[in-house]
Design an enzyme around this catalytic site. Structure first.
Site, PDB file in Angstrom:
ATOM      1  N   HIS A 187      33.949 -18.050 -48.595  1.00 57.37           N
ATOM      2  CA  HIS A 187      33.333 -18.724 -49.733  1.00 57.37           C
ATOM      3  C   HIS A 187      32.447 -17.761 -50.523  1.00 57.37           C
ATOM      4  CE1 HIS A 187      34.689 -22.397 -47.774  1.00 57.37           C
ATOM      5  NE2 HIS A 187      34.289 -23.095 -48.818  1.00 57.37           N
ATOM      6  N   HIS A 247      28.012 -19.800 -41.172  1.00 59.01           N
ATOM      7  CA  HIS A 247      28.051 -18.341 -41.075  1.00 59.01           C
ATOM      8  C   HIS A 247      26.678 -17.794 -40.726  1.00 59.01           C
ATOM      9  CE1 HIS A 247      32.123 -17.642 -42.670  1.00 59.01           C
ATOM     10  NE2 HIS A 247      31.879 -18.659 -43.490  1.00 59.01           N
TER      11      HIS A 247
END
Length: 265
Positions: free
Chosen positions: A172, A213
Site C-alpha cells: 500500500h 506492517h
C-alpha cells in the site's frame, strides 16, 4: 595398651596415603595447566587489522539489533487500531486501506484507458504500467525477504493473496507514494497535489496504525514507491506509443465504441 599399639602401627600408613594424595593432586593441576597452555598456544593471535574488523562487526551487529528492537517497539506502540474493538477509527483506517488497494486502482485505470482519449488516456496507460510494475517489484521483494507480519495483525485484510502473508515492503505504501508522485507530475493544480500527497501519507500511516506492517516496512515502501515513480517517468510512453500498444489488444476499439454508446444512452 592394645589400642595404642594399633594406632602406632597404622600411623605410617596414614602418612603414606597423605603423601600419595598430595602427589596425585599436584599431577592433576599440572596436567590441567598444560592443557590450558596448549589451548592458548593453539589460538591464533589476531593482527590489529583483524581485531579492528572484529570490533566493527560486533558494533554493527549491536546497532542492527537495537534498530530492530526499536522498530518492533515503535510499531507496537503505534498500532492503536490493531484490535477489532477499536471502533470508528479502525473503520476509517479500513477505508484508507481499501482506497490504497491494488484492485480498485487497476480496475479504475483499465476503465480509464478504455473511455478516455488523448492526454488522459496516455496518463492512464502509463499509470496502468506503473501499477503492474509495482505488483511485480513488491511481490518479488516479499518472496525474497519473507518477513512475517506483526503478531498482533488481525487476519481481516481486503482481497489478499498468498504473498500478502509477508510484510516487507508495504505494498500500500509503495503504491500510494508512486501514484501520488505520478499525479503530482500530471496535475497542475497545487491544491490537488497537496490533497493527494496527504492521502498517500494517510494510507501509509494506516498500515502501521492497523497493525498490518512495521514502521520499517512502510518507510522503505514509500522510498521504493518514489523510486518506481521516477522509473516510470523515465520510460514514459508517449500517446502515439500507447495507441500502437492498444491496437494490439483484440477487440479493444470495438469495446471502446460499445462503452461510449452505453454511457451516452
Amino acid at each position: 595398651m592394645v589400642l595404642v599399639k594399633d594406632d602406632l602401627v597404622h600411623q605410617p600408613n596414614l602418612k603414606e596415603r597423605g603423601r600419595k594424595k598430595a602427589i596425585e593432586s599436584n599431577n592433576f593441576h599440572q596436567t590441567k595447566n598444560n592443557v590450558v597452555e596448549c589451548k592458548t598456544k593453539g589460538k591464533k593471535e589476531l593482527s590489529p587489522k583483524e581485531s579492528h574488523k572484529r570490533d566493527l562487526n560486533t558494533s554493527e551487529s549491536t546497532l542492527m539489533e537495537n534498530l530492530y528492537n526499536f522498530d518492533i517497539t515503535l510499531s507496537r506502540n503505534l498500532s492503536v487500531c490493531a484490535d477489532k474493538k477499536s471502533g470508528r477509527w479502525r473503520s476509517l483506517m479500513i477505508l484508507l486501506e481499501i482506497s490504497g488497494h491494488g484492485v480498485p486502482w487497476i480496475v479504475g485505470t483499465v476503465f480509464s484507458v478504455i473511455f478516455f482519449s488523448d492526454v488522459k488516456q496516455e496518463f492512464a496507460c502509463n499509470l496502468l504500467l506503473a501499477l503492474i510494475f509495482d505488483l511485480v517489484v513488491v511481490g518479488g521483494l516479499k518472496v525474497m525477504v519473507r518477513r512475517k507480519r506483526p503478531v498482533y495483525n488481525e487476519g481481516d485484510m481486503f482481497a489478499t493473496v498468498s504473498v500478502d502473508n509477508y510484510s516487507f515492503p508495504s505494498g500500500h505504501s509503495t503504491r500510494a507514494a508512486m501514484v501520488a508522485g505520478l499525479f503530482a507530475m500530471f496535475i497542475e493544480n497545487g491544491l490537488w497535489r497537496i490533497l493527494i500527497g496527504c492521502w498517500a501519507l494517510c494510507v501509509s500511516m494506516s498500515r502501521i496504525i492497523l497493525g498490518r506492517h512495521h514502521v520499517s516496512d512502510v518507510f522503505c515502501g514509500v522510498l521504493i514507491g518514489l523510486l518506481q515513480c521516477w522509473t516510470i517517468c523515465t520510460i514514459w510512453l508517449a500517446s502515439k506509443t500507447c495507441q500502437e500498444l492498444l491496437s494490439l489488444i483484440p477487440y479493444f476499439y470495438e469495446l471502446r465504441k460499445q462503452g461510449h454508446v452505453l454511457f451516452q444512452n
